[in-house]
Enzyme design. Structure first.
Site, PDB file in Angstrom:
ATOM      1  N   GLY A  83       0.825  -1.212   0.000  1.00 38.48           N
ATOM      2  CA  GLY A  83       0.000   0.000   0.000  1.00 38.48           C
ATOM      3  C   GLY A  83       0.861   1.264   0.000  1.00 38.48           C
ATOM      4  O   GLY A  83       1.936   1.303   0.596  1.00 38.48           O
ATOM      5  N   GLY A 160      -6.613  -8.563  -7.029  1.00 35.22           N
ATOM      6  CA  GLY A 160      -5.185  -8.393  -7.313  1.00 35.22           C
ATOM      7  C   GLY A 160      -4.431  -9.614  -6.810  1.00 35.22           C
ATOM      8  O   GLY A 160      -5.013 -10.694  -6.638  1.00 35.22           O
ATOM      9  N   ARG A 183     -11.924  -2.455 -10.950  1.00 31.41           N
ATOM     10  CA  ARG A 183     -11.969  -1.483 -12.046  1.00 31.41           C
ATOM     11  C   ARG A 183     -11.948  -2.117 -13.429  1.00 31.41           C
ATOM     12  O   ARG A 183     -12.439  -1.570 -14.385  1.00 31.41           O
ATOM     13  CB  ARG A 183     -10.787  -0.502 -11.910  1.00 31.41           C
ATOM     14  CG  ARG A 183     -11.090   0.619 -10.921  1.00 31.41           C
ATOM     15  CD  ARG A 183      -9.992   1.618 -10.914  1.00 31.41           C
ATOM     16  NE  ARG A 183      -8.720   1.007 -10.531  1.00 31.41           N
ATOM     17  CZ  ARG A 183      -7.633   1.671 -10.224  1.00 31.41           C
ATOM     18  NH1 ARG A 183      -7.639   2.988 -10.277  1.00 31.41           N
ATOM     19  NH2 ARG A 183      -6.526   1.071  -9.881  1.00 31.41           N
ATOM     20  N   ILE A 240      -8.686  -6.930   4.770  1.00 26.95           N
ATOM     21  CA  ILE A 240      -7.223  -7.030   4.883  1.00 26.95           C
ATOM     22  C   ILE A 240      -6.575  -5.914   4.057  1.00 26.95           C
ATOM     23  O   ILE A 240      -5.365  -5.905   3.871  1.00 26.95           O
ATOM     24  CB  ILE A 240      -6.684  -8.415   4.450  1.00 26.95           C
ATOM     25  CG1 ILE A 240      -7.127  -8.774   3.022  1.00 26.95           C
ATOM     26  CG2 ILE A 240      -7.143  -9.506   5.402  1.00 26.95           C
ATOM     27  CD1 ILE A 240      -6.298  -8.203   1.932  1.00 26.95           C
ATOM     28  N   ARG A 242      -7.273  -1.836   3.868  1.00 26.69           N
ATOM     29  CA  ARG A 242      -6.944  -0.730   4.774  1.00 26.69           C
ATOM     30  C   ARG A 242      -8.192  -0.372   5.562  1.00 26.69           C
ATOM     31  O   ARG A 242      -9.312  -0.467   5.036  1.00 26.69           O
ATOM     32  CB  ARG A 242      -6.480   0.502   4.001  1.00 26.69           C
ATOM     33  CG  ARG A 242      -5.057   0.442   3.473  1.00 26.69           C
ATOM     34  CD  ARG A 242      -4.008   0.491   4.587  1.00 26.69           C
ATOM     35  NE  ARG A 242      -2.652   0.428   4.083  1.00 26.69           N
ATOM     36  CZ  ARG A 242      -1.948  -0.691   3.885  1.00 26.69           C
ATOM     37  NH1 ARG A 242      -2.489  -1.870   4.139  1.00 26.69           N
ATOM     38  NH2 ARG A 242      -0.708  -0.632   3.438  1.00 26.69           N
ATOM     39  N   ASP A 266      -8.070  -7.292   9.753  1.00 24.51           N
ATOM     40  CA  ASP A 266      -6.622  -7.191  10.021  1.00 24.51           C
ATOM     41  C   ASP A 266      -6.218  -5.724  10.059  1.00 24.51           C
ATOM     42  O   ASP A 266      -5.142  -5.388  10.542  1.00 24.51           O
ATOM     43  CB  ASP A 266      -5.833  -7.924   8.925  1.00 24.51           C
ATOM     44  CG  ASP A 266      -4.325  -7.896   9.181  1.00 24.51           C
ATOM     45  OD1 ASP A 266      -3.918  -8.045  10.358  1.00 24.51           O
ATOM     46  OD2 ASP A 266      -3.547  -7.705   8.236  1.00 24.51           O
ATOM     47  N   HIS A 290      -3.062  -5.692  12.238  1.00 28.75           N
ATOM     48  CA  HIS A 290      -2.351  -5.516  10.961  1.00 28.75           C
ATOM     49  C   HIS A 290      -1.109  -6.423  10.872  1.00 28.75           C
ATOM     50  O   HIS A 290       0.023  -5.948  10.814  1.00 28.75           O
ATOM     51  CB  HIS A 290      -1.956  -4.043  10.773  1.00 28.75           C
ATOM     52  CG  HIS A 290      -1.754  -3.684   9.332  1.00 28.75           C
ATOM     53  ND1 HIS A 290      -1.969  -2.424   8.848  1.00 28.75           N
ATOM     54  CD2 HIS A 290      -1.357  -4.432   8.257  1.00 28.75           C
ATOM     55  CE1 HIS A 290      -1.713  -2.397   7.543  1.00 28.75           C
ATOM     56  NE2 HIS A 290      -1.342  -3.608   7.167  1.00 28.75           N
ATOM     57  N   GLY A 292      -0.909  -8.959   8.521  1.00 30.54           N
ATOM     58  CA  GLY A 292      -0.997  -9.699   7.259  1.00 30.54           C
ATOM     59  C   GLY A 292       0.342 -10.142   6.681  1.00 30.54           C
ATOM     60  O   GLY A 292       0.501 -11.285   6.279  1.00 30.54           O
ATOM     61  N   SER A 293       1.299  -9.231   6.658  1.00 34.14           N
ATOM     62  CA  SER A 293       2.581  -9.586   6.017  1.00 34.14           C
ATOM     63  C   SER A 293       3.641  -9.997   7.035  1.00 34.14           C
ATOM     64  O   SER A 293       4.816 -10.113   6.690  1.00 34.14           O
ATOM     65  CB  SER A 293       3.084  -8.404   5.181  1.00 34.14           C
ATOM     66  OG  SER A 293       3.391  -7.308   6.021  1.00 34.14           O
TER      67      SER A 293
HETATM   68  O1  LIG Z   1       0.466  -2.713   2.404  1.00 35.82           O
HETATM   69  C1  LIG Z   1       1.095  -3.632   2.909  1.00 35.82           C
HETATM   70  O2  LIG Z   1       2.202  -3.974   2.513  1.00 35.82           O
HETATM   71  C2  LIG Z   1       0.549  -4.409   4.041  1.00 35.82           C
HETATM   72  O3  LIG Z   1      -0.623  -3.876   4.530  1.00 35.82           O
HETATM   73  C3  LIG Z   1       1.577  -4.494   5.122  1.00 35.82           C
HETATM   74  O4  LIG Z   1       1.193  -5.455   6.056  1.00 35.82           O
END
Ligand SMILES: O=C(O)[C@H](O)CO
Length: 325
Positions: A83, A160, A183, A240, A242, A266, A290, A292-293
């Site tokens: 993001g 995506g 889109r 997941i 934002r 998340d 948050h 996720g990664s």
């Molecule tokens: O945008 C991102 O990379 C993720 O939200 C980070 O966890």
């Protein structure tokens, strides 16, 4: 030859990325936790020292004022995220700065978390844990009934890299239909068996609504009182992407009134949310911070890409993952 200076706004930037930068630049890692509110004055102070490039891994927004402090020598910026909603991209482009991000390497980790949230929210993990902790474990055939994934319709908002990785995982869950909105048509959708539909149809027909899109002007508060009304009563909402994609007050009301079944988040807005936040009081709102990664492999891969984004830009080569719009 003097080495180019790189400011890394990330106290715990992985060593693998730092080593890459050290080969050809003089990196400086901030000595404080970059996400904390009080860190912004420190970040600003450091920026004034004249860095050639910055790895911007903080929730503080990279704005015009902050860019002004960086001086005319700054050439490149990389986030350590997919993001880029925390960067004023218009301003970055206006100044002719190069900017990169770190997408794709986190798709698998975030997709895992998405499936985890679906199960946790649909099968009422939060309520179940609370019953144990409160000594109220009372088994009964009508107790803690949740929602199945098998036979369900899963709607992915934003097909995506992460959305596609989620669908691939869910192939083993006997989902009846995959819908997606976005889109444009995604060429990958055919092989995944996902059908593109307007958002309204997706919300009306999905048992699981997965928000896998970035936060943009178009997706800000996409889930609001109006769109929540369209969703099914048994719907499980997963975010997941934002926090800003969801209107918190509207979600709170919908969950409280049983307008939808549950939510698994998340990401929230703001981050971190305070422990008194109304959403946290809801038994059917399962929130994680948050993460996720947050796997070792993924964060190392993100650090590697952000370091290489910067090196490439300073050497006049295209970034590994340039942000172009
Ligand atoms: O945008 C991102 O990379 C993720 O939200 C980070 O966890």
């Amino acid at each position: 030859m003097t080495l180019k200076k790189v400011l890394i706004v990330s106290k715990t930037f992985p060593a693998i990325g730092l080593e890459i930068l050290k080969r050809k630049t003089e990196p400086f890692v901030v000595p404080f936790f970059e996400h904390e509110l009080e860190s912004l004055p420190e970040i600003k102070k450091l920026l004034k020292k004249g860095y050639d490039a910055v790895i911007w891994n903080t929730k503080h927004r990279l704005t015009r004022d902050i860019l002004d402090l960086a001086g005319p020598q700054i050439k490149a910026i990389s986030t350590m995220s997919s993001g880029t909603d925390h960067v004023d991209l218009d301003e970055v482009f206006k100044r002719g700065l190069l900017i990169g991000n770190t997408p794709h390497v986190l798709d698998d980790a975030v997709a895992d978390i998405t499936v985890g949230l679906m199960i946790a929210a649909a099968r009422r993990f939060k309520e179940g844990i609370a019953e144990i902790m409160n000594n109220e474990w009372k088994y009964g055939v009508q107790w803690m009934l949740g929602q199945d994934i098998a036979g369900s319709t899963v709607g992915v908002v934003g097909l995506g890299g992460v959305g596609q990785a989620v669908v691939r995982r869910l192939k083993g869950f006997d989902v009846a239909r995959f819908l997606y909105s976005g889109r444009s048509d995604k060429p990958e959708a055919k092989a995944l068996g996902a059908e593109r539909v307007p958002l309204e149809q997706l919300l009306r027909e999905s048992d699981y609504v997965l928000l896998c899109c970035p936060l943009t002007r178009e997706t800000k508060n996409l889930i609001n009182a109006e769109t929540l009304k369209i969703m099914k009563k048994n719907a499980v909402l997963i975010n997941i992407g934002r926090g800003g994609i969801v209107d918190n007050d509207a979600l709170y009301n919908a969950l409280k009134q049983g307008q939808i079944f549950s939510a698994g988040l998340d990401v929230v807005d703001p981050e971190p949310i305070s422990k008194d936040h109304p959403l946290l009081s809801l038994p059917n709102c399962f929130i994680i911070p948050h993460m996720g990664s947050a796997t070792i492999e993924t964060r190392n891969a993100m650090a590697t890409i952000s370091a290489n984004n910067i090196l490439h830009a300073l050497e006049g080569k295209p970034m590994v993952h340039p942000v172009t719009s």
